[in-house]
Design a protein around this motif. Structure first.
Motif, PDB file in Angstrom:
ATOM      1  N   VAL A   1       0.940  -1.254  -0.150  1.00 59.46           N
ATOM      2  CA  VAL A   1       0.045   0.102   0.011  1.00 59.46           C
ATOM      3  C   VAL A   1       0.963   1.398  -0.077  1.00 59.46           C
ATOM      4  O   VAL A   1       2.015   1.364   0.685  1.00 59.46           O
ATOM      5  CB  VAL A   1      -0.802   0.027   1.206  1.00 59.46           C
ATOM      6  CG1 VAL A   1      -1.700   1.501   1.265  1.00 59.46           C
ATOM      7  CG2 VAL A   1      -2.098  -1.195   1.141  1.00 59.46           C
TER       8      VAL A   1
ATOM      9  N   VAL B   1       0.561   5.111   0.988  1.00 59.39           N
ATOM     10  CA  VAL B   1      -0.289   6.186   1.394  1.00 59.39           C
ATOM     11  C   VAL B   1       0.226   7.588   1.368  1.00 59.39           C
ATOM     12  O   VAL B   1       1.685   7.851   1.141  1.00 59.39           O
ATOM     13  CB  VAL B   1      -0.293   6.031   2.793  1.00 59.39           C
ATOM     14  CG1 VAL B   1      -0.880   7.079   3.770  1.00 59.39           C
ATOM     15  CG2 VAL B   1      -0.772   4.735   3.526  1.00 59.39           C
TER      16      VAL B   1
ATOM     17  N   ARG C   1      -1.496  11.587  -4.850  1.00 60.70           N
ATOM     18  CA  ARG C   1      -1.884  10.468  -5.332  1.00 60.70           C
ATOM     19  C   ARG C   1      -1.394  10.430  -6.854  1.00 60.70           C
ATOM     20  O   ARG C   1      -1.170   9.646  -7.522  1.00 60.70           O
ATOM     21  CB  ARG C   1      -3.504  10.349  -5.331  1.00 60.70           C
ATOM     22  CG  ARG C   1      -3.806   8.984  -5.878  1.00 60.70           C
ATOM     23  CD  ARG C   1      -5.523   8.977  -6.011  1.00 60.70           C
ATOM     24  NE  ARG C   1      -6.037   7.796  -6.579  1.00 60.70           N
ATOM     25  CZ  ARG C   1      -5.997   6.571  -6.231  1.00 60.70           C
ATOM     26  NH1 ARG C   1      -5.478   6.324  -4.944  1.00 60.70           N
ATOM     27  NH2 ARG C   1      -6.600   5.678  -7.011  1.00 60.70           N
TER      28      ARG C   1
ATOM     29  N   ASP D   1      -5.010   0.763  -7.579  1.00 61.20           N
ATOM     30  CA  ASP D   1      -5.612  -0.030  -6.382  1.00 61.20           C
ATOM     31  C   ASP D   1      -4.845  -0.081  -5.061  1.00 61.20           C
ATOM     32  O   ASP D   1      -5.372  -0.511  -4.076  1.00 61.20           O
ATOM     33  CB  ASP D   1      -6.500  -1.289  -6.835  1.00 61.20           C
ATOM     34  CG  ASP D   1      -5.138  -2.197  -7.245  1.00 61.20           C
ATOM     35  OD1 ASP D   1      -4.057  -1.737  -7.182  1.00 61.20           O
ATOM     36  OD2 ASP D   1      -5.240  -3.345  -7.603  1.00 61.20           O
ATOM     37  N   ARG D   2      -3.589   0.414  -4.987  1.00 64.59           N
ATOM     38  CA  ARG D   2      -2.661   0.313  -4.131  1.00 64.59           C
ATOM     39  C   ARG D   2      -2.591   1.699  -3.324  1.00 64.59           C
ATOM     40  O   ARG D   2      -1.922   1.662  -2.138  1.00 64.59           O
ATOM     41  CB  ARG D   2      -1.346  -0.330  -4.288  1.00 64.59           C
ATOM     42  CG  ARG D   2      -1.417  -1.729  -4.608  1.00 64.59           C
ATOM     43  CD  ARG D   2       0.038  -2.480  -4.868  1.00 64.59           C
ATOM     44  NE  ARG D   2       0.048  -3.538  -5.462  1.00 64.59           N
ATOM     45  CZ  ARG D   2       1.080  -4.143  -5.485  1.00 64.59           C
ATOM     46  NH1 ARG D   2       2.450  -3.608  -5.407  1.00 64.59           N
ATOM     47  NH2 ARG D   2       1.109  -5.562  -5.813  1.00 64.59           N
TER      48      ARG D   2
ATOM     49  N   ARG E   1      -3.919   4.926  -1.164  1.00 70.26           N
ATOM     50  CA  ARG E   1      -4.481   5.290  -0.202  1.00 70.26           C
ATOM     51  C   ARG E   1      -4.264   6.961   0.258  1.00 70.26           C
ATOM     52  O   ARG E   1      -2.947   7.005   0.465  1.00 70.26           O
ATOM     53  CB  ARG E   1      -4.602   4.547   1.190  1.00 70.26           C
ATOM     54  CG  ARG E   1      -4.940   3.123   0.654  1.00 70.26           C
ATOM     55  CD  ARG E   1      -6.339   2.774   0.277  1.00 70.26           C
ATOM     56  NE  ARG E   1      -6.713   1.409   0.248  1.00 70.26           N
ATOM     57  CZ  ARG E   1      -6.514   0.623  -0.889  1.00 70.26           C
ATOM     58  NH1 ARG E   1      -6.063   1.353  -2.044  1.00 70.26           N
ATOM     59  NH2 ARG E   1      -6.448  -0.581  -0.649  1.00 70.26           N
ATOM     60  N   THR E   2      -5.256   7.663   0.554  1.00 72.90           N
ATOM     61  CA  THR E   2      -5.044   9.036   0.933  1.00 72.90           C
ATOM     62  C   THR E   2      -5.235   9.012   2.531  1.00 72.90           C
ATOM     63  O   THR E   2      -6.482   8.687   2.944  1.00 72.90           O
ATOM     64  CB  THR E   2      -5.910  10.081   0.404  1.00 72.90           C
ATOM     65  OG1 THR E   2      -5.576  10.026  -1.275  1.00 72.90           O
ATOM     66  CG2 THR E   2      -5.560  11.603   0.868  1.00 72.90           C
TER      67      THR E   2
ATOM     68  N   ARG F   1      -6.961   4.711   9.783  1.00 70.18           N
ATOM     69  CA  ARG F   1      -6.587   4.476   8.449  1.00 70.18           C
ATOM     70  C   ARG F   1      -5.194   3.640   8.167  1.00 70.18           C
ATOM     71  O   ARG F   1      -5.071   2.788   7.358  1.00 70.18           O
ATOM     72  CB  ARG F   1      -6.457   5.337   7.652  1.00 70.18           C
ATOM     73  CG  ARG F   1      -7.887   6.160   7.737  1.00 70.18           C
ATOM     74  CD  ARG F   1      -8.259   7.549   6.801  1.00 70.18           C
ATOM     75  NE  ARG F   1      -9.636   7.981   6.863  1.00 70.18           N
ATOM     76  CZ  ARG F   1      -9.771   9.241   7.442  1.00 70.18           C
ATOM     77  NH1 ARG F   1      -8.754  10.125   7.840  1.00 70.18           N
ATOM     78  NH2 ARG F   1     -10.848   9.658   7.337  1.00 70.18           N
TER      79      ARG F   1
ATOM     80  N   CYS G   1      -4.420  -0.156   6.814  1.00 67.38           N
ATOM     81  CA  CYS G   1      -3.311  -0.550   5.612  1.00 67.38           C
ATOM     82  C   CYS G   1      -2.522  -1.621   6.080  1.00 67.38           C
ATOM     83  O   CYS G   1      -2.422  -2.562   5.222  1.00 67.38           O
ATOM     84  CB  CYS G   1      -2.803   0.839   5.093  1.00 67.38           C
ATOM     85  SG  CYS G   1      -3.763   2.076   4.371  1.00 67.38           S
TER      86      CYS G   1
END
Length: 408
Positions: free
Chosen positions: A166, A168, A175, A186-187, A189-190, A389, A393
Motif C-alpha cells: 500500500v 499512503v 496521488r 488500487d494500492r 490510499r489518501t 486508516r 492498511c
C-alpha cells in the motif's frame, strides 16, 4: 501484529507523525520496532546529551526504538548523511526487523535509499509506504548536483512504489504524482497528515505571547516555522510592505533564507514586518492565539504540488484562521473548511489583496473561521482518524501476504 517503523527522524525531534503513530499502535496492542537515527534536526548536529553509537536501544511497553549512527553536518553534506543512514539502517535492520508482520516506511527523501536497501535484505515483508515528498529531477533551475540527487531519489521511489503493498499519500493531488511514478491505482490510499495534538490545541494567549506578537490593535498575520526555499517568504514581505500600517506580518523562526528575507524587508522599508527568534513548540499555541491569522506559504515547485505543509494541520487544530499562499490541496482544504483565505503561490499582489481582506474581516467572523477549521481537522485530519486508516492498511498488506502464502 509485529510492526516495524523506518523513519529518518523520530522524537525527541519534531517528528510527530512517526512518533505518535508508534505510540498509538503500541497502545492498541501491537509490538512496534522503530529503526531511526540519532536526533540532529534542524541543525545537523547531534543533540546535547546524545552520543552516536551502534547498540543504542530503548524499550517501553510494546515499543522498542533502535537508533543507528549516521554522518552529520547538514548543508552540502546532505548526500553523505543520507548514504550513511542507508548503510547503517541496512546493517542493523536485517536482524532487528526480521520476522515482522508488516513494515511501515515514513518516506522522506532522506529515507528513500535506506528503504530500498532494507527491502532487498528483508525479502517480501509486507510494506506500507507513507509518502511525504515526491522529488523530480526535471527542474532546470536546480544545480546539476541537486538534479542528480533528485533523479536518484526518483528512481528509488519508483522501486518502492512497485514493492509496497500500500502507498499512503498525505494529500489527494499527491496521488496523481505517485501514479505517474508507477504506483498501481488500487494500492494508493489518501491519509491526511495530523499534527502533535498534545501541543497544538486551542489556547488563550498569555501576556508574554501578546508582547512578542502584537504591538497595537492592527491585524497580525503570523508565519511560524522554517524560513527556507520552499516557503518563499519574500512574497509575503512584498505583500505586507504594500499595505503599510494596515497590518503586521510577524515571522517566527529561522532558516536558510532568513538573511535574504530580512534584507528584502530592510530594502523595502517594511516597518510592519517583524522577526521573532525560534520559539519552543510548547509556546506556539499561545503565539497562534495572540495573532489574528496563521500564514501558510508554499512555492510553486514540482515536488510541492501534491504536499500539504505541516503548518496547516497545526493551525487548524489550534482553531487559528489561515491565510494560504499556496496551490492545490492546501488552498482547497482551507476553502472547503471555510477556515480562512487563499491565493495562488508566489503572487505578492494577490497575497496583498488577501492581507487587506483579512484585516477588514470582523473579529467574530475570524473566530468562526477558526472554529470551522478546528471542526474540519477533528473530522478529517486528526491523529485518531489517521492511525485508524494506517492500521487498516497494515492489516490489509498482512492479510494479502497470508492469502498469497496459502495460494502459493
Amino acid at each position: 501484529m509485529r510492526i516495524g517503523i523506518l523513519s529518518y527522524h523520530f522524537p525527541p525531534e519534531p517528528a510527530f507523525i512517526p512518533g505518535s503513530l508508534a505510540e498509538e499502535l503500541a497502545a492498541r496492542g501491537h509490538e512496534v520496532r522503530v529503526l531511526t537515527g540519532f536526533p540532529d534536526y534542524p541543525g545537523g548536529q547531534v543533540y546535547p546529551g546524545w552520543r552516536q553509537r551502534w547498540r543504542h536501544q530503548t524499550r517501553s511497553d510494546r515499543l522498542t526504538v533502535r537508533r543507528v549512527p549516521r554522518y552529520t553536518g547538514g548543508g552540502s553534506a546532505r548526500g553523505a548523511t543520507w548514504l550513511s543512514f542507508a548503510g547503517s539502517a541496512a546493517l542493523a535492520g536485517r536482524r532487528y526487523l526480521r520476522d515482522l508482520d508488516a513494515l511501515y516506511v515514513f518516506q522522506r527523501p532522506a529515507v528513500t535509499l535506506a528503504a530500498t536497501s532494507l527491502l532487498r535484505l528483508l525479502g517480501r515483508v509486507p510494506t506500507v509506504l507513507h509518502v511525504q515528498d515526491v522529488w523530480t529531477g526535471e527542474d532546470p533551475a536546480r544545480p546539476a548536483e541537486s538534479r542528480r540527487w533528485a533523479g536518484r531519489l526518483e528512481a528509488g521511489l519508483r522501486r518502492l512504489y512497485r514493492e509496497a503493498g500500500v502507498v499512503v499519500v498525505g494529500a489527494p493531488s499527491m496521488r496523481e504524482l505517485v501514479l505517474a511514478g508507477g504506483a498501481e491505482p488500487d494500492r494508493v490510499r489518501t491519509v491526511l497528515n495530523w499534527t502533535d495534538e498534545r501541543l497544538f490545541r486551542p489556547a488563550e494567549p498569555g501576556p508574554a505571547a501578546r508582547r512578542l506578537v502584537r504591538r497595537d490593535d492592527r491585524c497580525v498575520v503570523m508565519h511560524a516555522g522554517t524560513i527556507g526555499v520552499r516557503q518563499g517568504l519574500e512574497t509575503a514581505v512584498r505583500a505586507a510592505a504594500a499595505l503599510g500600517d494596515r497590518m503586521d506580518l510577524v515571522l517566527v523562526g529561522s532558516g536558510s533564507e532568513e538573511r535574504r528575507v530580512r534584507g528584502l524587508a530592510a530594502e523595502l522599508g517594511a516597518d510592519n514586518v517583524r522577526f521573532v527568534e525560534r520559539c519552543s513548540p510548547a509556546d506556539m499555541p499561545q503565539l497562534y492565539a495572540a495573532a489574528d491569522y496563521q500564514l501558510v506559504m508554499q512555492r510553486d515547485l514540482p515536488e510541492l504540488r501534491g504536499a500539504v505543509p505541516g503548518k496547516l494541520p497545526a493551525a487548524l487544530s489550534c482553531a487559528a484562521p489561515v491565510v494560504a499562499s499556496a496551490g492545490g490541496d492546501t488552498a482547497e482544504l482551507v476553502e472547503q473548511a471555510r477556515a480562512g483565505l487563499s491565493c495562488p503561490p508566489e503572487d505578492w499582489a494577490a497575497l496583498a489583496d488577501r492581507f487587506w481582506l483579512a484585516a477588514a474581516i470582523p473579529r467574530d467572523a475570524r473566530r468562526d473561521m477558526g472554529r470551522r477549521g478546528r471542526d474540519a481537522y477533528l473530522g478529517r485530519m486528526s491523529l485518531r482518524a489517521g492511525v485508524d486508516r494506517i492500521e487498516d492498511c497494515l492489516r490489509a498488506v498482512t492479510s494479502d501476504r497470508m492469502k498469497n502464502l496459502r495460494n502459493g
